[in-house]
Design a protein around this motif. Structure first.
Motif, PDB file in Angstrom:
ATOM      1  N   ALA A  16      39.442   6.476 -11.591  1.00  0.00           N
ATOM      2  CA  ALA A  16      40.610   7.213 -12.095  1.00  0.00           C
ATOM      3  C   ALA A  16      41.178   8.120 -11.012  1.00  0.00           C
ATOM      4  N   ASN A  17      40.262   8.731 -10.268  1.00  0.00           N
ATOM      5  CA  ASN A  17      40.732   9.633  -9.226  1.00  0.00           C
ATOM      6  C   ASN A  17      41.430   8.905  -8.094  1.00  0.00           C
ATOM      7  N   ILE A  18      40.886   7.771  -7.758  1.00  0.00           N
ATOM      8  CA  ILE A  18      41.526   6.993  -6.699  1.00  0.00           C
ATOM      9  C   ILE A  18      42.857   6.451  -7.198  1.00  0.00           C
ATOM     10  N   ALA A  80      47.350  17.011 -10.702  1.00  0.00           N
ATOM     11  CA  ALA A  80      46.074  17.690 -10.455  1.00  0.00           C
ATOM     12  C   ALA A  80      46.239  19.202 -10.531  1.00  0.00           C
ATOM     13  N   THR A  81      45.411  19.837 -11.345  1.00  0.00           N
ATOM     14  CA  THR A  81      45.458  21.295 -11.432  1.00  0.00           C
ATOM     15  C   THR A  81      44.049  21.830 -11.673  1.00  0.00           C
ATOM     16  N   TYR A  82      43.946  22.954 -12.335  1.00  0.00           N
ATOM     17  CA  TYR A  82      42.640  23.609 -12.496  1.00  0.00           C
ATOM     18  C   TYR A  82      41.904  23.120 -13.727  1.00  0.00           C
ATOM     19  N   ASN A  83      40.606  22.973 -13.593  1.00  0.00           N
ATOM     20  CA  ASN A  83      39.738  22.798 -14.754  1.00  0.00           C
ATOM     21  C   ASN A  83      39.066  24.133 -15.028  1.00  0.00           C
ATOM     22  N   MET A  84      38.623  24.278 -16.235  1.00  0.00           N
ATOM     23  CA  MET A  84      38.079  25.571 -16.675  1.00  0.00           C
ATOM     24  C   MET A  84      36.605  25.436 -16.984  1.00  0.00           C
ATOM     25  N   LEU A  98      38.352  29.084 -13.142  1.00  0.00           N
ATOM     26  CA  LEU A  98      39.271  27.941 -13.056  1.00  0.00           C
ATOM     27  C   LEU A  98      39.123  27.356 -11.665  1.00  0.00           C
ATOM     28  N   LYS A  99      38.910  26.041 -11.614  1.00  0.00           N
ATOM     29  CA  LYS A  99      38.709  25.436 -10.297  1.00  0.00           C
ATOM     30  C   LYS A  99      39.569  24.198 -10.121  1.00  0.00           C
ATOM     31  N   ARG A 100      40.082  24.040  -8.911  1.00  0.00           N
ATOM     32  CA  ARG A 100      40.748  22.783  -8.591  1.00  0.00           C
ATOM     33  C   ARG A 100      40.014  22.155  -7.425  1.00  0.00           C
ATOM     34  N   ARG A 101      40.153  20.840  -7.302  1.00  0.00           N
ATOM     35  CA  ARG A 101      39.380  20.163  -6.286  1.00  0.00           C
ATOM     36  C   ARG A 101      40.249  19.810  -5.083  1.00  0.00           C
ATOM     37  N   THR A 102      41.491  19.424  -5.361  1.00  0.00           N
ATOM     38  CA  THR A 102      42.367  19.021  -4.261  1.00  0.00           C
ATOM     39  C   THR A 102      43.398  20.107  -3.992  1.00  0.00           C
ATOM     40  N   MET A 161      40.135  22.947 -21.615  1.00  0.00           N
ATOM     41  CA  MET A 161      39.345  23.098 -20.398  1.00  0.00           C
ATOM     42  C   MET A 161      39.771  22.174 -19.261  1.00  0.00           C
ATOM     43  N   ASN A 162      40.033  20.915 -19.549  1.00  0.00           N
ATOM     44  CA  ASN A 162      40.305  19.963 -18.467  1.00  0.00           C
ATOM     45  C   ASN A 162      41.579  19.163 -18.704  1.00  0.00           C
ATOM     46  N   PRO A 163      42.680  19.540 -18.164  1.00  0.00           N
ATOM     47  CA  PRO A 163      42.872  20.700 -17.317  1.00  0.00           C
ATOM     48  C   PRO A 163      42.998  21.973 -18.149  1.00  0.00           C
TER      49      PRO A 163
HETATM   50  C1  NAG Z   1      38.750  18.040 -14.524  1.00  0.00           C
HETATM   51  O1  NAG Z   1      38.179  17.459 -15.633  1.00  0.00           O
HETATM   52  C2  NAG Z   1      38.594  16.110 -15.838  1.00  0.00           C
HETATM   53  C3  NAG Z   1      38.019  15.651 -17.165  1.00  0.00           C
HETATM   54  O2  NAG Z   1      36.669  15.983 -17.261  1.00  0.00           O
HETATM   55  C4  NAG Z   1      38.134  15.270 -14.675  1.00  0.00           C
HETATM   56  O3  NAG Z   1      38.593  13.973 -14.833  1.00  0.00           O
HETATM   57  C5  NAG Z   1      38.713  15.839 -13.413  1.00  0.00           C
HETATM   58  O4  NAG Z   1      38.220  15.178 -12.305  1.00  0.00           O
HETATM   59  C6  NAG Z   1      38.368  17.310 -13.286  1.00  0.00           C
HETATM   60  N1  NAG Z   1      39.093  17.864 -12.183  1.00  0.00           N
HETATM   61  C7  NAG Z   1      38.562  18.772 -11.380  1.00  0.00           C
HETATM   62  C8  NAG Z   1      39.469  19.310 -10.312  1.00  0.00           C
HETATM   63  O5  NAG Z   1      37.411  19.181 -11.493  1.00  0.00           O
END
Ligand code: NAG
Ligand code: NAG
Ligand code: NAG
Ligand code: NAG
Ligand code: NAG
Ligand code: NAG
Ligand code: NAG
Length: 889
Positions: A16-18, A80-84, A98-102, A161-163
């Motif tokens: 999904a991420n790719i 893409a934004t923050y997850n909680m 709250l965290k984002r990865r990218t 939570m996500n996002p």
């Molecule tokens: C946020 O949560 C979603 C659903 O669990 C997940 O697909 C996504 O990769 C997460 N994103 C981050 C930035 O952690």
């Protein structure tokens, strides 16, 4: 079994991420749901740049007046934004990470944020989103510090939570008041954005802007950046008030306040939804549950600070113009006003009294005798005020305020640490840093020195955005700074942040101008308020051009340099009502218009409207249309005798009603209620009134329906359901339901109606408030259909400090029912209350003539008007404190 499932889930996530990099979800349901991913100018916005941001591009063709329309570039639903993290309960509410990865598309994303949610009161929720690792700028104004949550709330708060998303729900009707899930949260160092749904399209506030009272939500952009700019729609103006009031379709209102002083934009779109976009600080958001509109303002001012008690004389009529030319001419106008019998409490001077427009000086040629002006005014129980600008002439020789300022190190610095030099009226100028306590002492010293010569009673502080005739400074601004040229610049007038103001890298004692710009006027108000107290030991009177949330604690505001045009007269109403929402009830516009020549009809009508501005001042510009042609005089004595007479009458009505207006200021001071308010505040569940902005109310009881169109001799007034009495005659309008009524409005009349059910205290008027205050207090009783009415009176000496805190005031409550009126003194702290007397009582809406009327048990003379059904009892001559009942049979 389990591990296989895990593996599949894991693969799915990775995929999904790719996949997201290639296919984003652009399937938003409708144009209204598109949130702008490219708020930059059209020249910047391209499909390539849009897609590089990971956003969707779909050309659309609706463009609104202000150039914004359905965005071509918008966020995909899976941006893409923050997850909680799982929110934890705390003593004050909740906390979460709250965290984002990218990384996002603006530089320096803050990858991990903290969210704190404070359940502060039953009707107020507060949340902060900030960087827990590095302290960021936060607005240095005092707000309540709540460390423990309340147990009972009118709202629920929910998290996704996500996002991450947060929503606030009104429990009583399950309406979602605030919901950030529609668009992604973005939090980069210099680009912060959060969106929310609205409960309806009825949205108000968002100042300071020139607009209708209820804003249009079709893709509107409001910019918040203090700027010296004649009011015009679309421009950012003098003050910044990131607060809105939103009312749902059943009349429940809530408010939202973003406590942030950086350059900001608020977008409205038809979803309906709102987006806050700021380029610094943190997200510090308050939501107020109301549900009555006025309760929202009370809850808001509880956070930013309640309005102050103005001196009573400040509610009188003020007169000013730029270009009197001499002290003698200034005083001559006052003399003409006295001779014409037109009330006036205060005479002002604009910058022409100064020597070469330098602060704290006198033009020795034309204003040498200026000290005699306040002396004469004071003898006549009138007052004097003059303008003071923050720009301090920096190239004059032997100019004390500058030389001393350098010695005391009071000026704002440039990025190299030297006083930043701009250009204002006196030429090159330095700018005091009012955040620095040394500056306040210096300011006091020069104000005191001037006051020793010219005994002024208040200060008009202008040009404090701060305004600068050149961009940045005499050296421009550093071209290598991310503050001067941030990654994103809100669409400010002039295109850059330092247009017509200081550089963003300029330094105040407590931080960068980039952060503090919108607070410059506020900081000058705080300083000047204290200085006036120290010098005069009486209530300060300050009118400031630039304001920020909380300014109402220190003074008032006028709406700036607008035109002598009918349209601007209309916008003055919406401006005054909006400033009341912002906790600054002491507000008015330049009566008869500032720029351009006024004319008799416009000025006569504007004097009628302006008599009901909480702050009432006629002020005129210098040259019309340009140098060297002086603008025509527009003080009332410049017009025909008929116009003068009409103006004297309407100002006398104002003066007569000041006990009521002053009592409203007291309510505002204590409880934060508005003084001037729109009709929908009193009738929120009446949809016909939600957008009415050509009429307004003083408190709950007095409706003002001015003529604001050239040539009109009638006014189509929206009259809310109920009984309304003409203030002067008592003639009733009985409205089964709200509707527009055509009222007669000959040139010498403004329509004023008293709402059934209210009692207004008043006095016969003299030409100053000081004299008027000596007259007996009268009561105007407007009975409702049940024969009931109520009201109150707050009274003190009108000018000494802290009367409320010291208890040096009296309050009476009045009640009418069962054919009698009762007066109760509920607080008797005003030292001279025993010298006050009751003059007359007028009762509107008494169906038939009584046969007998008695006051405190003794029969009194009365008259009854059978046409309009008004009972009048004059010559009561009772000590006000001794009066308890008036009975009729
Ligand atoms: C946020 O949560 C979603 C659903 O669990 C997940 O697909 C996504 O990769 C997460 N994103 C981050 C930035 O952690
Ligand atoms: C809230 O509830 C707690 C625990 O039940 C109680 O100790 C506290 O006194 C309550 N606070 C208020 C303000 O009612
Ligand atoms: C920035 O300003 C300096 C000094 O005025 C100048 O030499 C330089 O060329 C400027 N740089 C840019 C990118 O404009
Ligand atoms: C910008 O240039 C000035 C003058 O050359 C220098 O003092 C300053 O440190 C520079 N600032 C940045 C952020 O590079
Ligand atoms: C303030 O509000 C409270 C609660 O509604 C009310 O009891 C009180 O009379 C109000 N006081 C003033 C001065 O408005
Ligand atoms: C003020 O007005 C009252 C009532 O009209 C009048 O009786 C009184 O003489 C006036 N006072 C002055 C000083 O003019
Ligand atoms: C001087 C000036 O710009 N005045 C503005 C006042 O507001 C009107 C709108 O009512 C603008 O059109 C004017 O330009």
């Amino acid at each position: 079994m389990f591990s296989t499932l895990k593996l599949i889930v894991c693969c799915f996530i990775v995929c999904a991420n790719i996949c997201r990099l290639h296919a984003k979800d652009c399937s938003v349901l409708s144009d209204d749901m598109k949130f702008d991913c490219q708020p930059e100018t059209d020249e910047f916005a391209t499909q390539d740049r849009c897609e590089q941001r990971g956003c969707c591009w779909q050309p659309a063709n609706s463009v609104s007046e202000n150039g914004d329309g359905v965005p071509y570039c918008f966020y995909p639903t899976d941006f893409a934004t923050y997850n909680m993290s799982t929110p934890e309960e705390t003593v004050f509410g909740y906390t979460a990470t709250l965290k984002r990865r990218t990384k996002g598309y603006y530089p320096n994303d803050i990858m991990a944020l903290k969210l704190d949610v404070y359940l502060e009161t039953e009707t107020r929720i507060h949340f902060k989103i900030y960087d827990p690792a590095n302290a960021r700028y936060e607005v240095p104004i005092k707000t309540p510090k709540v460390t423990k949550k309340v147990n009972v709330t009118d709202y629920d708060v929910k998290f996704k939570m996500n996002p991450f998303a947060i929503s606030v729900i009104r429990k009583s009707n399950n309406k979602v008041l605030f919901d950030t899930s529609l668009s992604p949260l973005i939090f980069a160092d210099q680009f912060i954005q959060i969106s929310s749904s609205l409960t309806s399209k009825n949205i108000y506030g968002l100042g300071e802007h020139q607009d209708k009272l209820a804003h249009d939500v079709t893709w509107k952009r409001f910019v918040f950046w203090a700027r010296d700019m004649p009011p015009d729609s679309g421009n950012n103006l003098y003050g910044s008030h990131p607060f809105y009031l939103n009312m749902d379709n059943s009349g429940n209102a809530h408010g939202v306040f973003l406590l942030n002083s950086n350059a900001m934009e608020v977008m409205l779109q038809p979803t309906p939804a709102v987006t806050f976009r700021t380029i610094g600080g943190i997200l510090d958001l308050y939501i107020f549950l109301g549900p009555k509109p006025d309760a929202v303002i009370q809850q808001y001012t509880e956070v930013i600070g309640r309005s102050y008690m103005p001196p009573y004389w400040g509610l009188g009529f003020h007169l000013c113009r730029w270009g009197y030319g001499s002290a003698e001419n200034t005083l001559n106008v006052v003399k003409k006003m006295r001779a014409a019998g037109i009330p006036q409490d205060t005479q002002w001077n604009d910058i022409d009294y100064m020597d070469q427009t330098r602060d704290w000086t006198l033009d020795k040629t034309h204003f040498n005798v200026l000290p005699s002006v306040p002396a004469d005014l004071h003898q006549h129980k009138q007052h004097y005020m003059m303008i003071i600008d923050p720009g301090i002439a920096s190239t004059a020789t032997n100019y004390g305020p500058y030389d001393d300022g350098i010695k005391k190190d009071v000026f704002v610095k440039d990025d190299q640490g030297k006083p930043i030099i701009g250009s204002v009226w006196p030429g090159k100028t330095a700018f005091p840093d009012f955040f620095n306590p040394a500056t306040v002492k210096w300011w006091e010293n020069w104000a005191r020195n001037f006051h020793d010569q010219v005994e002024f009673d208040g200060m008009w502080i202008d040009m404090n955005e701060p305004s600068n005739f050149i961009d940045g400074s005499t050296n421009g601004c550093p071209n290598n700074s991310t503050y001067e040229n941030p990654p994103y610049t809100p669409r400010v007038t002039g295109g850059k942040l330092w247009a017509k103001t200081l550089c963003m890298t300029a330094k105040h004692s407590i931080g960068l101008h980039y952060n503090l710009h919108n607070l410059y006027g506020y900081s000058e108000m705080v300083a000047t308020h204290q200085v006036l107290i120290n010098i005069r030991n009486k209530r300060p009177f300050i009118i400031s051009r630039s304001t920020f949330p909380g300014s109402g604690q220190y003074g008032g505001h006028w709406l700036g340099d607008n035109d002598s045009e009918w349209s601007d007269m209309y916008y003055s109403i919406t401006g005054i009502l909006s400033l009341n929402f912002f906790g600054i009830p002491l507000v008015g516009a330049d009566i008869c218009g500032f720029n351009g020549n006024s004319n008799e009809e416009l000025c006569q009508r504007w004097m009628q409207l302006g008599a009901f501005y909480p702050f009432s001042r006629n002020h005129n510009s210098l040259y019309c249309p340009s140098y060297p042609v002086m603008c025509k005089d527009q003080d009332p004595t410049a017009f025909s005798t008929a116009m003068q007479k009409s103006t004297a009458n309407v100002l006398k009505i104002r003066y007569a009603l000041l006990p009521y207006l002053y009592t409203l200021f007291y309510h505002s001071h204590i409880n934060g209620t508005t003084v001037a308010r729109p009709l929908f505040f009193e009738f929120p569940d009446d949809p016909m009134l939600a957008v009415v902005d050509k009429q307004f109310l003083w408190g709950s009881a007095l409706m003002i329906s001015p003529v604001i169109t050239k040539g009109a001799t009638t006014v189509d007034a929206m009259i809310p359901a109920g009984v309304w009495y003409d203030l002067i005659t008592g003639q009733a309008i009985n409205q089964p339901s709200t509707q527009s009524v055509r009222l007669d409005a000959p040139l010498d009349k403004i329509n004023l109606h008293v709402r059934a059910g209210y009692i207004l205290p008043w006095q016969y008027a003299n030409l100053t408030t000081t004299e008027t205050r000596m007259n007996p207090i009268n009561l105007l009783v407007a009975l409702d259909v049940k024969g009931q009415a109520a009201g109150d009176l707050y009274w003190d000496d009108g000018d000494s400090l802290d009367t409320v805190a010291k208890g040096a005031f009296s309050i009476w409550q009045f009640q009418a029912e069962n054919q009698q009126i009762k007066s109760n003194i509920i607080k008797d702290g005003f030292p001279s209350s025993s010298q006050m007397s009751l003059g007359e009582i007028k009762i509107f809406g008494l169906k038939s003539s009584p046969t007998q009327v008695s006051a405190n048990g003794k029969d009194v003379q009365f008259s009854y008007d059978t046409l309009y059904k008004v009972l009048t009892v004059t010559n009561l001559k009772l000590p006000f404190n001794k009066f308890n009942t008036l009975v009729w049979t």
